[in-house]
Design an enzyme around this catalytic site. Structure first.
Site, mmCIF file in Angstrom:
data_model
loop_
_atom_site.group_PDB
_atom_site.id
_atom_site.type_symbol
_atom_site.label_atom_id
_atom_site.label_comp_id
_atom_site.label_asym_id
_atom_site.label_seq_id
_atom_site.Cartn_x
_atom_site.Cartn_y
_atom_site.Cartn_z
ATOM 1 N N CYS A 331 40.129 38.635 39.927
ATOM 2 C CA CYS A 331 39.347 37.423 39.687
ATOM 3 C C CYS A 331 38.094 37.750 38.871
ATOM 4 O O CYS A 331 38.195 38.097 37.700
ATOM 5 C CB CYS A 331 39.010 36.742 41.010
ATOM 6 S SG CYS A 331 38.547 35.001 40.802
ATOM 7 N N HIS A 427 44.147 36.261 44.360
ATOM 8 C CA HIS A 427 43.618 36.826 45.597
ATOM 9 C C HIS A 427 44.778 37.010 46.579
ATOM 10 O O HIS A 427 45.695 36.191 46.631
ATOM 11 C CB HIS A 427 42.581 35.891 46.219
ATOM 12 C CG HIS A 427 41.351 35.732 45.394
ATOM 13 N ND1 HIS A 427 40.460 36.758 45.194
ATOM 14 C CD2 HIS A 427 40.863 34.662 44.717
ATOM 15 C CE1 HIS A 427 39.463 36.326 44.444
ATOM 16 N NE2 HIS A 427 39.695 35.067 44.121
#
Length: 483
Positions: A331, A427
């Site tokens: 991310c 994630h």
């Protein structure tokens, strides 16, 4: 329908773990249980099926209840993105940014959102287990409170106060809370428990009696130090302050701790691997002799990039790659690996562009709608399931060489031509045993094959069993029914 609220004498007294364990214990008794936290502050978030954000702890507590996470379980989430500003998430969606100076005004009306979510949960449960935030003893924050006594009194939910004996002064913290809060607030507290006790609980019997005598609260029990709690995902960055050094003979996976690190629970599955040591590198220490470096997510990518350079970690990372060792960015960490990160609208801080680490041929622009969704797919020839929470669009030549593909065929992430540097917006990427095995193989390590989700579920059962043994769950249920 009943409800009970666990509040603490301070932060990190173990409320999240106790609520999770209690949820599993009550679910094991055949009750329909739901977790609830009116207001949370954390950069470790989870994604619900309908594309909303809630605190990681509430997602774990939902798992303890054996139900899917829902935005009503954490209606107000604050995600710090600077020392004085936080992104405000209400019922899973961004509602703006709050600064410390306008927090009191900004939360006007949020109690209605909180109470609405709570009542909806109550309509689908035999009991709702509520977690407070911080401490009710912070009386300077009492006006307009929605996280502790403000919620408890508005919703008429009885409270159990939790003290942490491991940090010392537990009698003073419990009795002191009773002394400083308003009598009307103190009347909401019906019982107390002491958490994180090491040794024979009988040695503290006089201490429990002393607290009960001075407060009039019911004694509910002494919870021992529960080692299984370490296996639950953490959402509080305070755990990073207790990072331990690597053990001898293991390959090190290093992750630098930047000021706005987010979703660092992505790395938890690596703790299951006996062949590697996950080392969270604090400020002031170099990233030295790692077999692999992982850059975790960030709530303020450009600010964390600046901090990374201030620490000299950019030099360490480039030296690591020159040695032929892999780097993975997740991310915000993925964004940092590129040539540049631009924030033209000042979403995460002052508007502008920051040079990235230049290890991937990509550029990121922080603009457009926030992406919040659950995803699945394949990377490195192995399955993954996870979620995305990110701002911005990433493009560039290396995205034509995706790390993986989502189930709908969409390319995901990027990987450098030599395979040493890779990035992903997913994630939970390392949660699947096969996916983790593929990454460990890149650094010459073997994988255990342990399923992280199954391990968390087993830990919840162990915690529930401990609570059934050491606290009076029947008395707690009786208190819950007084609402």
């Amino acid at each position: 329908m009943g409800a009970i609220m666990l509040q603490g004498t301070g932060s990190d007294v173990g409320k999240s773990v106790l609520v999770a364990g209690l949820c599993r214990a009550l679910a094991n008794r055949g009750l329909r249980v739901r977790p609830f936290k009116p207001q949370n502050m954390s950069n470790n978030a989870a994604v619900t099926v309908d594309g909303g954000e809630i605190g990681r702890a509430q997602a774990t507590q939902a798992l303890a209840c054996r139900v899917a996470p829902h935005v009503d379980m954490n209606p107000v989430l604050l995600k710090p993105q600077g020392d004085r500003t936080s992104q405000l998430i209400v019922r899973g969606q961004v509602r703006g940014t709050l600064a410390a100076r306008n927090w009191r005004e900004g939360r006007i009306g949020l109690l209605d959102d909180v109470l609405g979510s709570f009542e909806r949960l109550c309509g689908d449960a035999d009991i709702v287990v509520v977690e407070g935030a911080g401490s009710p003893a912070e009386i300077n924050l009492r006006a307009g409170d929605i996280a502790n006594m403000g919620f408890a009194r508005a919703a008429n939910v009885p409270v159990v106060l939790v003290g942490d004996i491991d940090r010392g002064g537990v009698i003073a913290s419990l009795v002191g809370t009773h002394a400083v809060i308003a009598p009307e607030d103190a009347a909401m507290i019906r019982g107390f428990m002491v958490n994180k006790f090491r040794g024979d609980p009988a040695l503290f019997a006089d201490g429990m009696s002393a607290v009960a005598y001075r407060t009039g609260w019911t004694t509910l029990g002494i919870v021992p130090w529960i080692h299984a709690a370490r296996r639950l995902p953490s959402e509080d960055a305070v755990v990073l302050e207790r990072a331990s050094p690597a053990a001898a003979g293991r390959r090190v996976i290093a992750c630098p701790i930047t000021p706005r690190i987010a979703n660092f629970d992505d790395l938890d599955p690596l703790r299951l691997e006996p062949d590697v040591d996950l080392v969270m590198v604090p400020p002031g220490r170099p990233i030295a002799d790692a077999a692999m470096i992982i850059l975790a997510g960030s709530k303020a990518t450009r600010a964390d990039l600046a901090s990374l350079r201030e620490q000299g970690w950019d030099i360490d990372i480039h030296a690591h790659v020159r040695k032929g060792r892999p780097v993975l960015g997740l991310c915000g960490g993925y964004q940092m690996l590129g040539r540049s990160v631009s924030d033209p609208d000042g979403i995460e801080g002052p508007a502008g562009t920051s040079a990235g680490l230049g290890l991937l041929d990509i550029d990121t622009v922080l603009t457009g709608a926030k992406t919040v969704r659950q995803v699945g797919g394949e990377a490195l020839g192995a399955r993954f399931n996870g979620y995305e929470i990110h701002l911005g669009q990433t493009s560039g030549p290396d995205t034509a060489r995706p790390l993986g593909r989502l189930d709908d065929g969409t390319p995901e992430g990027a990987i450098r031509a030599d395979g040493l540097v890779a990035g992903s917006y997913v994630h939970g990427l390392l949660g699947d045993p096969a996916q983790r095995r593929a990454w460990l193989a890149r650094m010459g390590a073997t994988a255990s094959g342990v399923d992280h989700g199954a391990d968390v579920d087993a830990a919840l059962d162990e915690i529930a069993e401990q609570l059934e043994q050491h606290i009076d769950v029947d008395a707690l249920l009786d208190i819950a029914q007084t609402r």
